[in-house]
Each structure stands twice: as structure tokens, then as C-alpha cells.
Scaffold this active site. Structure first.
Site, short mmCIF file in Angstrom:
data_model
loop_
_atom_site.label_atom_id
_atom_site.label_comp_id
_atom_site.label_asym_id
_atom_site.label_seq_id
_atom_site.Cartn_x
_atom_site.Cartn_y
_atom_site.Cartn_z
N LYS A 188 0.93 -1.21 0.05
CA LYS A 188 0.03 -0.04 0.02
C LYS A 188 0.85 1.18 -0.05
O LYS A 188 0.43 2.38 -0.52
CB LYS A 188 -0.95 -0.07 1.22
N GLU A 224 -9.54 -4.63 -1.09
CA GLU A 224 -8.85 -5.95 -1.30
C GLU A 224 -9.53 -6.68 -0.13
O GLU A 224 -9.01 -6.73 1.10
CB GLU A 224 -7.52 -5.88 -1.21
N CYS A 254 -6.43 -14.53 1.48
CA CYS A 254 -7.62 -14.07 1.19
C CYS A 254 -8.01 -14.53 -0.41
O CYS A 254 -9.39 -14.75 -0.82
CB CYS A 254 -7.83 -12.45 0.97
N GLU A 277 -4.22 -3.54 -6.16
CA GLU A 277 -2.82 -3.44 -5.55
C GLU A 277 -1.81 -3.81 -6.67
O GLU A 277 -2.23 -4.47 -7.56
CB GLU A 277 -2.69 -4.35 -4.33
#
Length: 487
Positions: free
Chosen positions: A161, A249, A283, A461
Site C-alpha cells: 500500500k 481488497e 484471501c 494493488e
């Protein structure tokens, strides 16, 4: 075993402590022992972070992109030099096996810093010829950006990030998960050592109330979250009230499709990576494994055989392949899903329990678990579990499996294993997911975008796409003749 940082927060280039904030113990998941104690950011701490960021951002944005990139690349070098130390810290913080953190955490953070540090000088606007007159666009920084991290990849997420945000000329305030707050402070120290001006990367600790304060702060221009769908919805609603930029996200229930011509060992390896890496706390995991009926029996037999050989134990032992879940609540949640799977009629083919490990009886370990005879309507096939629980489903033809794979509210990732590369492209072209693999799974090079469709997220991202999400476009029209006006 202790891992107490110098202070809870890092603001304006220095560690900052305010013990009037809510205490937040840091627990080593392998033993259940407290290894550090931090304090949640108070309003004064939060305001100090914004003051530092505001003071530093304008001058930083005015630097040549290549100069900003040079500092990011130096930070990448520092992370690589300290990889062993940072990996151990990440293992203590998350419980993930050192075997993993040595290659997937600080190393990936360094890759992101190196990539964005190198590419930023070539990220420019457009020039449009307009018959003598012309127009051009400029990519400009947003201002102060906020990142809110998850507990599965703390330092990686902080870098994924902050690297594009800083490269673009923004200042950054990062709130790690309260479960894994330590490595973001180490990243802040690396930035400082590399020469990043004070105030450009700030770390504030805290729970959901701190995150909400950051999202709603008048100086926040953008929010980037890695987290659950419910959290994402709340934060997006809050950001929407002020029309702030967002990147989300979020979660997934991703499919892996294994055709009967697939290399069975590669397909099994991909399925295991997509379910058991980081103890299933990824994830993008492909927790719905669709296997062609002609291959199913051999696939399951070999899958179970390989899964039973996974070495569970001391995360700091480099021979260990799987560590504990992040905390007791997460383990209890995963165990409850296993019980639901059994109650709804799925067959427990492997695992499903808590292993007995000498010296780690208070840790949050769980066995890698495989369910077969799973149907699309079962809870374990519909909801994100976020633990090492694989569901194996059978299919018979291509159109059928595509429809079933897409029958989910999520759309983060997908994988296809087949020897027919044309079929691989054809199937992936019809899957509604943002990050896909053919004959591989869960590889995330920083050079390409990462993100999802549907409720799995908004924005991306990594890759050049990430720079677009940390910038705004200014259009400039230049008239080379006289103004033609009817007045």
C-alpha cells in the site's frame, strides 16, 4: 519470549508512546504467551500523525519522481539485508512458519518497493495533438493516504500500500491489524534508515475506532483496506460520505478447476498452496476445488496422502511447514465451520481436529482439513472460512463447472489446471474473478495487478494500475492561437 517495540506508534520519523490509549497485548499464536503490549492511538496521537504528514507531503510531491524512487529502492535493499530478522518478527507476530515468512513477507515488501521505485519515473500523463493547439494530462498526488492492514501478511500489506502511494508523492498513515502490529514499525524504521523524510510514513496502532477516525478525518484523501467484506462495506460507506478515494481488497471463496488432463501432482500442489499456505489464512485461497469426475478418485487419494505429510509444529523451526492460526477466536471459528461441514453431510477425508504438539498445547493449531462429497449449497462451499479447510467438489463438463465456479458473491481469484492451454484461456475468460492462474495458484508477483470482482473488492494493488489508484488526473488545454468567442 519478547518482541516489545520501542513504542506503539511511529510519527514524524520517531517512535511515539501514549499509554492513555487502550492496551493491546500481542500474543504469540504458537504458545498463547504475551510477547508485547501496545497502546491504541488517542485523538492526540492521530492528530500528530496528520500534522506530520501534512507538513511533509508537499515538498515530497515536488521532488523528481526518480529521487522519490531512489529512496524506495534503498528501503528495499534494507529489507533484504534484514530479511532473517524481519521474518522471525513476522513469525512471532502472526504464527506463520518461518519457512514461509523468509520468502513471502518482507521479501515481497522489498519487491514492491523496488518495483514502484523503479517504475515511477516513467509513469506520466498523455499528450494530445489538437490541430495546432494541444492538451496534456498530469498525474498528481492525492495528498494524505490511509492504509488499514490485515493480520495475515502485515509487512507485505504495509509495503504493497505505501510503496505506490509514496512513489506517487503522497504521505501515508498506516494502521496495522491490532492482532499483528509489530512489523509495520520495522518497516517505518527501514524507511527512516533509507532517507525517507520524516512524516511521510506514519504508523498508528488501534482497533476499529482508530480505523474509523482515520477514514473520517478531513485530511484523508484516500483509504486502502485489506480485510473482510463486512469491514469493507462499513469503511466504504464512511469514505463515501466524504467522497474519498478507496481501494478495497476483501474476501473470497475462489474456485480451482482441475480437468482430467491436468498434471495431477501439479494440480494437487496448487490446491494445497491454495488452501494450506499460511495455515489457510490467505484471501485469494482456492477453497472450492472442482475436480473432474474421471480424475476425482485418484486426485483425492493422492491429495490426502500428501496432506498427511505436512509438518505442523514450532513456527520458528525452518523445517515446520504449517504454524498455528492467528488467535483463539480464529481457531474456534474454523473449528465451527468443520463441524458445519460434517453436520451438512460432507465427508471428512483428512484432518479436522487440533493436533497434540509437545510444548505447544496452548497454541492455536489446527490440522489441515479436506472435505469430499461437498455440494454447492453447503456452508463450507459458500462462506469464507479463512483457515486450512479444503472442499473438493466433483464436476463432469466445462460449461457446468464454469457456471458453478461463478455462483458466488465473491470474485477475487480462480485457477485452472489443464494440459489444453486453449481450454485454460477459454475457461479463465469466462470466470468472473480479478486474479487468475493457469496451471499455478497463489503466485502474486508485484509487477501485475492484484484484486477482485464483485464483493471481493474495488481497485487494485500492485502493477502500474496501483499508481493510478494513488493519483488524480489534471487535464491542461493549451491554445496556440487566438480565442474564438461569439461575444
Amino acid at each position: 519470549m519478547k518482541a516489545q517495540p520501542k513504542a506503539s506508534h511511529f510519527i514524524g520519523g520517531a517512535f511515539v508512546e501514549d499509554k492513555t490509549g487502550k492496551p493491546s497485548p500481542v500474543i504469540y499464536p504458537a504458545t498463547g504467551e504475551e510477547i508485547a503490549r501496545l497502546y491504541s492511538a488517542t485523538p492526540d496521537v492521530i492528530e500528530a500523525a496528520y500534522a506530520a504528514a501534512l507538513k511533509a507531503q508537499g515538498e515530497w510531491a515536488a521532488l523528481k519522481p526518480v529521487e522519490r524512487g531512489r529512496i524506495l529502492r534503498r528501503t528495499a535493499d534494507i529489507l533484504r539485508e534484514k530479511n532473517k530478522k524481519l521474518s522471525k518478527l513476522e513469525t512471532l507476530d502472526t504464527g506463520k512458519a518461518l519457512q514461509e515468512t523468509l520468502v513471502a513477507d518482507a521479501a515481497s515488501a522489498a519487491d514492491a518497493l523496488e518495483f514502484f521505485g523503479g517504475i515511477i519515473s516513467g509513469f506520466n500523463g498523455e499528450f494530445v495533438e489538437l490541430g495546432g493547439s494541444f492538451a496534456y494530462t498530469r498525474r498528481e498526488a492525492l495528498g494524505i493516504c490511509v492504509g488499514i492492514g490485515a493480520w495475515n501478511y502485515p509487512i507485505q500489506i504495509a509495503a504493497w500500500k505505501s510503496a505506490p502511494a509514496l512513489a506517487m508523492g503522497n504521505a501515508f498513515i498506516f494502521k496495522p491489524s491490532e492482532n499483528t502490529p509489530l512489523s509495520a514499525l520495522a518497516l517505518a524504521e527501514a524507511y527512516k534508515e533509507a532517507g525517507l523524510p520524516d512524516g511521510l510514513f506514519n504508523v498508528v496502532q488501534g482497533f476499529g475506532d482508530v480505523g474509523a477516525a482515520l477514514v473520517n478525518h478531513r485530511l484523508t484523501a484516500k483509504v486502502s483496506l485489506t480485510g473482510s467484506v463486512p469491514t469493507g462495506k462499513r469503511i466504504m460507506a464512511q469514505a463515501g460520505e466524504h467522497l474519498k478515494h478507496v481501494t478495497m481488497e476483501l474476501g473470497g471463496k475462489s474456485p480451482i478447476i482441475v480437468f482430467d488432463d491436468a498434471d495431477i501432482e501439479s494440480a494437487i500442489g496448487g490446491a494445497m498452496l491454495g488452501n494450506f499456505y499460511s495455515t489457510g489464512q490467505v484471501c485469494s485461497n482456492g477453497t472450492r476445488v472442482f475436480v473432474h469426475k474421471n480424475l476425482r478418485e485418484r486426485f483425492v487419494e493422492r491429495l490426502v496422502e500428501r496432506t498427511r505429510k505436512i509438518r505442523i509444529g514450532d513456527p520458528l523451526d525452518e523445517a515446520t511447514q504449517m504454524g498455528p492460526l492467528v488467535n483463539r477466536a480464529q481457531r474456534d471459528k474454523v473449528l465451527s465451520y468443520i463441524e458445519k461441514g460434517k453436520a451438512e453431510g460432507a465427508t471428512l477425508a483428512c484432518g479436522g481436529g487440533v493436533p497434540k504438539l509437545q510444548g505447544f498445547d496452548k497454541g492455536y493449531f489446527i490440522e489441515p482439513t479436506i472435505f469430499t462429497d461437498v455440494t454447492d449449497d453447503m456452508t463450507i462451499a459458500r462462506e469464507e472460512i479463512f483457515g486450512p479447510v479444503m472442499s473438493v467438489l466433483e464436476f463432469s463438463d466445462e460449461d457446468e463447472v464454469i457456471a458453478r465456479a461463478n455462483d458466488t458473491e465473491f470474485g477475487l481469484a480462480a485457477g485452472v489446471f489443464t494440459a489444453d492451454i486453449a481450454r485454460g484461456h477459454r475457461v479463465i475468460g469466462q470466470i468472473k474473478a480479478g486474479t487468475c492462474w493457469i496451471n499455478a495458484y497463489n503466485l502474486t508477483p508485484v509487477e501485475v495487478p492484484f484484486g477482485g470482482y464483485k464483493q471481493s473488492g474495488i481497485g487494485r494493488e500492485n502493477g502500474i494500475a496501483a499508481l493510478a489508484h494513488y493519483s488524480q488526473i489534471k487535464t491542461v488545454y493549451v491554445e496556440m492561437g487566438k480565442v474564438d468567442s461569439p461575444y
